[in-house]
Design an enzyme around this catalytic site. Structure first.
Site, short mmCIF file in Angstrom:
data_model
loop_
_atom_site.label_atom_id
_atom_site.label_comp_id
_atom_site.label_asym_id
_atom_site.label_seq_id
_atom_site.Cartn_x
_atom_site.Cartn_y
_atom_site.Cartn_z
N HIS A 171 2.83 3.49 -8.88
CA HIS A 171 2.76 1.93 -8.87
C HIS A 171 4.17 0.92 -9.59
O HIS A 171 4.76 0.13 -9.52
CB HIS A 171 1.56 1.14 -10.01
CG HIS A 171 0.00 2.02 -9.49
ND1 HIS A 171 -0.24 1.41 -7.90
CD2 HIS A 171 -0.86 3.21 -9.55
CE1 HIS A 171 -0.94 2.63 -7.65
NE2 HIS A 171 -1.65 2.64 -8.57
N ASP A 215 0.94 -1.27 -0.08
CA ASP A 215 -0.35 -0.21 -0.54
C ASP A 215 0.94 1.10 -0.22
O ASP A 215 1.81 1.28 0.42
CB ASP A 215 -1.15 -0.30 1.31
CG ASP A 215 -2.00 1.15 1.37
OD1 ASP A 215 -2.36 0.93 0.27
OD2 ASP A 215 -2.69 1.48 2.29
N LEU A 257 10.97 -20.91 -3.80
CA LEU A 257 9.64 -19.37 -3.42
C LEU A 257 8.89 -19.75 -4.23
O LEU A 257 8.61 -19.97 -5.42
CB LEU A 257 10.35 -18.97 -3.51
CG LEU A 257 9.43 -17.23 -3.02
CD1 LEU A 257 9.34 -17.48 -1.48
CD2 LEU A 257 10.13 -15.72 -3.58
C1 FPP Z 1 -1.57 1.00 -3.16
O1 FPP Z 1 -0.90 1.53 -3.53
C2 FPP Z 1 -1.45 -0.73 -4.07
C3 FPP Z 1 -1.68 -0.92 -5.55
C4 FPP Z 1 -3.79 -0.88 -5.28
C5 FPP Z 1 -1.30 -2.28 -6.75
C6 FPP Z 1 -0.09 -2.84 -6.20
C7 FPP Z 1 0.30 -3.10 -7.05
C8 FPP Z 1 1.78 -2.72 -7.65
C9 FPP Z 1 2.40 -2.60 -5.99
C10 FPP Z 1 2.33 -3.00 -8.94
C11 FPP Z 1 1.54 -3.46 -10.31
C12 FPP Z 1 2.20 -4.67 -9.67
C13 FPP Z 1 1.77 -5.86 -10.30
C14 FPP Z 1 2.31 -7.04 -10.30
C15 FPP Z 1 0.44 -5.82 -10.49
P1 FPP Z 1 -2.09 2.85 -3.79
O2 FPP Z 1 -3.03 3.07 -5.03
O3 FPP Z 1 -3.34 2.23 -3.10
O4 FPP Z 1 -1.91 3.56 -3.30
P2 FPP Z 1 -2.80 5.37 -2.32
O5 FPP Z 1 -3.40 4.70 -1.36
O6 FPP Z 1 -1.69 6.11 -1.82
O7 FPP Z 1 -3.04 5.94 -3.02
#
Ligand code: FPP
Length: 259
Positions: free
Chosen positions: A50, A33, A144
């Site tokens: 991202h 997150d 893994l």
């Molecule tokens: C949360 O950050 C993260 C996500 C919704 C997606 C996680 C995705 C990645 C790490 C990259 C993609 C990887 C793959 C393999 C698809 P947020 O956008 O909710 O952050 P915020 O809460 O600060 O807005």
């Protein structure tokens, strides 16, 4: 992955021990997150957060491999993420495509087995094919296990398990009295995976957000204040050190003190 995950050979890779020789959790699950906040703090578009999240993911997979963790589960796209703006959904889907296309060969070379949990039915055929290809190519790897939770929600997973059990009951292969926690667990998306010993969430938020709610019954929850793009081997080792300070009793008593 852009370079080899580790130079350590599988035969000599320590099992369940950190570089200082201490026990590591068998299964680590991570809620990645804070990508958006990481980007906003730098005046960058969310997609940049991202993208940097994918870099942190590569580092974390390599670290988990090197530490001898058996299973790493990552929450990469939730069933609720579809409510985000279309442009962000497109960005996340294209990062997943790119991650599989660019990194699958290296993951395979490093003996990583990829598993996917979540609902596949509503996904576009190209995403389904890529997820299937990742699972098929790495099926016989025994290093893994990387479990990718994609289009995943825990309530939905539990409902899917209940539907599978109900179908068996309807066919007369099971009776209602056979339905126990163990039986239901055997109908989850990846029933052969051990429950997570520890669930880490970055960004300072302190909730599960519909992630692995069945499997988390006795998981240690560790909330770290850094945003996901800043997560790395040191952050993983710090979370494992915190895990080792926890006393796990699984509803029983401490074996040595009896309290
Ligand atoms: C949360 O950050 C993260 C996500 C919704 C997606 C996680 C995705 C990645 C790490 C990259 C993609 C990887 C793959 C393999 C698809 P947020 O956008 O909710 O952050 P915020 O809460 O600060 O807005």
């Amino acid at each position: 992955m852009s370079d080899a995950i580790s130079s350590t050979s599988e035969a000599t890779r320590p099992q369940q021990a950190t570089s200082d020789g201490f026990e590591v959790p068998r299964h680590v699950a991570i809620i990645m997150d804070g990508n958006g906040r990481w980007a906003a703090a730098r005046g960058l578009p969310r997609v940049e957060g991202h993208r940097r999240g994918v870099v942190a993911l590569r580092k974390t997979v390599r670290a988990a491999h090197d530490l001898g963790i058996s299973v790493l589960t990552i929450f990469s796209f939730s069933a609720e993420n579809w409510s985000r703006p279309q442009s962000e959904i497109r960005d996340l889907l294209s990062l997943l495509r790119r991650f599989i296309r660019n990194d699958l060969a290296d993951l395979h070379k490093s003996n990583v087995r990829v598993r996917v949990i979540g609902e596949r039915e509503d996904l576009s055929p190209d995403i389904c094919d890529l997820l299937q290809e990742a699972e098929d190519l790495t099926r016989n790897n025994d290093g893994l296990t990387l479990v990718v939770a994609f289009n995943y929600g825990a309530r939905q997973e539990i409902a899917r398990a209940a539907r599978r059990v109900a179908a068996e009951v309807a066919k007369g292969r099971l009776s209602a009295d056979d339905v126990t926690p163990e039986l239901l667990a055997r109908h989850l998306d990846a029933p052969d995976m051990p429950d997570p010993d520890v669930i880490i969430r970055t960004s300072g938020e302190q909730r599960l957000s519909n992630f692995l709610m069945w499997q988390a019954a006795y998981s240690e929850l560790i909330f770290v204040p850094i945003n996901w793009p800043d997560f790395d081997q040191a952050a993983l080792e710090a979370a494992i050190a915190e895990y080792r300070r926890r006393e796990r009793r699984f509803g029983g008593l401490n074996a040595s003190t009896g309290s």
